[in-house]
Design an enzyme around this catalytic site. Sequence first.
Site, short mmCIF file in Angstrom:
data_model
loop_
_atom_site.label_atom_id
_atom_site.label_comp_id
_atom_site.label_asym_id
_atom_site.label_seq_id
_atom_site.Cartn_x
_atom_site.Cartn_y
_atom_site.Cartn_z
CG ASP A 76 37.57 35.67 38.64
OD1 ASP A 76 37.55 35.71 39.88
OD2 ASP A 76 36.64 36.09 37.94
CG ASP A 110 33.38 33.17 42.44
OD1 ASP A 110 33.12 32.06 42.93
OD2 ASP A 110 33.59 34.18 43.12
#
Length: 102
Positions: free
Chosen positions: A26, A28
């Site tokens: 991921d 963020d």
Amino acid sequence: LQNTSAYYLLRPQTKALKGRKTLILDVDETLVHSSFQPCDADIELPIDIEGRTCNIFIKVRPDCCEFLDEVGKYFEVVIFTASLSKYAIPLMDILDQNKVAP
């Protein structure tokens, strides 16, 4: 899936990556921390959101680019984000210059 065509989020592995395990990362809070508030940012990315340019201030996790290059030697690397593509694509162009996660 019954009576429907199959829908895949990932393309089949390329010949070069065939048989490698897939590592999904991921963006963020894993690779970077982003904020609309000015901070001691590593990257300042201007993004057009509904006709208005917003600056996104991004702190990159230490050795993030080197990490991507290294894991790309052993895994099929897939990048995930719930963020807008107009933010994620230019950011990954900066972070993943060797196109480990195309």
